[in-house]
Design an enzyme around this catalytic site. Structure first.
Site, PDB file in Angstrom:
ATOM      1  N   ASP A  68      33.262 -36.627  -7.721  1.00  0.00           N
ATOM      2  CA  ASP A  68      33.811 -35.488  -8.451  1.00  0.00           C
ATOM      3  C   ASP A  68      32.693 -34.632  -9.031  1.00  0.00           C
ATOM      4  O   ASP A  68      31.586 -35.107  -9.297  1.00  0.00           O
ATOM      5  CB  ASP A  68      34.755 -35.949  -9.562  1.00  0.00           C
ATOM      6  CG  ASP A  68      34.100 -36.847 -10.597  1.00  0.00           C
ATOM      7  OD1 ASP A  68      33.342 -37.760 -10.191  1.00  0.00           O
ATOM      8  OD2 ASP A  68      34.339 -36.642 -11.803  1.00  0.00           O
ATOM      9  N   GLU A 133      33.990 -39.615 -12.929  1.00  0.00           N
ATOM     10  CA  GLU A 133      32.843 -39.721 -13.832  1.00  0.00           C
ATOM     11  C   GLU A 133      32.704 -38.504 -14.727  1.00  0.00           C
ATOM     12  O   GLU A 133      32.327 -38.618 -15.899  1.00  0.00           O
ATOM     13  CB  GLU A 133      31.566 -39.925 -13.015  1.00  0.00           C
ATOM     14  CG  GLU A 133      30.366 -40.428 -13.825  1.00  0.00           C
ATOM     15  CD  GLU A 133      29.552 -39.325 -14.479  1.00  0.00           C
ATOM     16  OE1 GLU A 133      28.719 -39.643 -15.339  1.00  0.00           O
ATOM     17  OE2 GLU A 133      29.756 -38.128 -14.136  1.00  0.00           O
TER      18      GLU A 133
END
Length: 380
Positions: A68, A133
């Site tokens: 991400d 994250e």
């Protein structure tokens, strides 16, 4: 085109803004399965994760990272479209180039080259990849670690691909991180007309001496690996917007980045003692997002240092500076944890970029670390 750059371009073309993965993990798993990794998708909630493993005995070296990326900001302000990776004068532009799709591509290609050269290698290699994250970090690495513990899988070494470098690749590696303790402090007073202060109780005025003391406290002196603990106020909110009204409440947000010299309990108790001593009517909502962790000089640090010295021609600095990373969830398992990745000068910024040559160099460094830890542990 170099294999690492080719894979990085594929990953960068996917708009994987947290928690969306946009197919990045499928691409990685396909590549890993082709060289003998067993891959297990581990979705939790809306977050995509996977675990991959090659080998079933000996020390386990794990590559950890996230697919991400943070939002792009105004796309019109980018020199090139953020999800259309573009190379200009040997520099690759795109959201996630440095944080951390460049590292992910280097990890995969390093393993491909290592397995091609040593198909019957000793030891084990793992991948722990999440798409959470940059977001709440609730259904990502934390949940995968819980799953690994249920499977009785214990990591010996973990290499996190966070962009650790400062000026050139390999000049800084992170062998720990400070803890992060956030707080929302609410101080209550009595709202009233500004012309009649005797009938009100201004929470701003009451809180200022306490806040001054709070920010002046020397919590600790740090140590060999950590700077002194730091408290920073990030937001102060109060008032109705009118100039003739004494507010009834004040909200203060602050964050404490702390070393291993002090505990979060000591910090909470110390801050609350200051508020109480100043006679405030207050409440504090605490949020511990990570404990400090440290990997002292050992096999992983030595292997990474020697690999960088050999292939980058510099000796890296060990550092615990910067924000938090998913390493904070991995370190409590007992694994040695190290962060090593590209230069971080453009991360989370417009026109995020990574040097193309550095991607190939990073791949070589990762491969050298694998070889030192799994093939020649006695020479680490």
């Amino acid at each position: 085109m170099a294999a690492t750059l080719d894979l990085c371009l594929d990953l960068l073309g996917r708009a994987s803004v947290t928690p969306v993965d946009a197919g990045c993990q499928s691409v990685m798993m396909q590549r890993l399965q082709a060289i003998g990794f067993d891959c297990t998708p581990l979705p939790f909630g809306e977050v995509e994760n996977f675990w991959a493993q090659r080998g079933d005995s000996g020390p386990l070296l794990v590559f950890a990272g996230h697919t991400d990326v943070v939002p792009t900001g105004p796309e019109a302000d980018w020199h090139t479209p953020p999800f259309e990776p573009t190379i200009v004068d040997g520099v690759l532009y795109g959201r996630g180039a440095a944080d951390m799709k460049g590292s992910l591509a280097a990890m995969v290609v390093a393993c491909e080259r290592f397995v091609a050269a040593h198909p019957e290698h000793t030891g084990q290699i793992g991948f722990l990849i999440t798409s959470d994250e940059e977001g709440p970090a609730v259904n990502g690495t934390v949940k995968v670690i819980e799953w690994l513990q249920q499977q009785s899988i214990a990591m010996d070494y973990c290499l996190v691909g966070e962009p650790s470098s400062s000026a050139v690749l390999g000049d800084v590696i992170k062998n720990g991180r400070r803890g992060s303790l956030g707080a929302i402090l609410t101080v209550r007073g009595i709202q009233g007309h500004i012309a009649y202060p005797q009938l009100a109780d201004n929470p701003i005025h009451r809180a200022l001496p306490a806040l001054a003391e709070l920010t002046a406290v020397r919590w600790d002196e740090g140590n060999e690996y950590f700077p002194p603990t730091s408290l920073q106020i990030s937001n102060i909110n109060s008032g109705t917007g009118a100039t003739n009204v004494i507010p009834g409440e004040l909200e203060v947000q602050f964050n404490i980045r702390f070393s291993t010299e002090i505990t979060d309990t000591q910090l909470r108790e110390g801050a609350e003692a200051i508020m109480t001593a100043h006679g405030l009517d207050y409440s504090i909502d605490w949020n511990l997002s990570g404990q400090p962790f440290l990997t002292p000089v050992g096999d992983l640090v030595i292997a990474a240092t020697k690999a960088i010295e050999e292939h980058c021609g510099i000796t890296p600095e060990l550092s615990t500076s910067g924000g938090t990373s998913d390493g904070r969830f991995i370190a409590p398992t007992g694994s040695q944890v190290l962060e090593l990745g590209p230069v971080n000068a453009t991360i989370h910024k417009l026109n995020e970029a990574v040097d193309c040559d550095a991607l190939e160099q990073l791949t070589t460094v990762y491969q050298a670390i694998i070889e030192r830890l799994l093939l020649n542990p006695a020479t680490v």
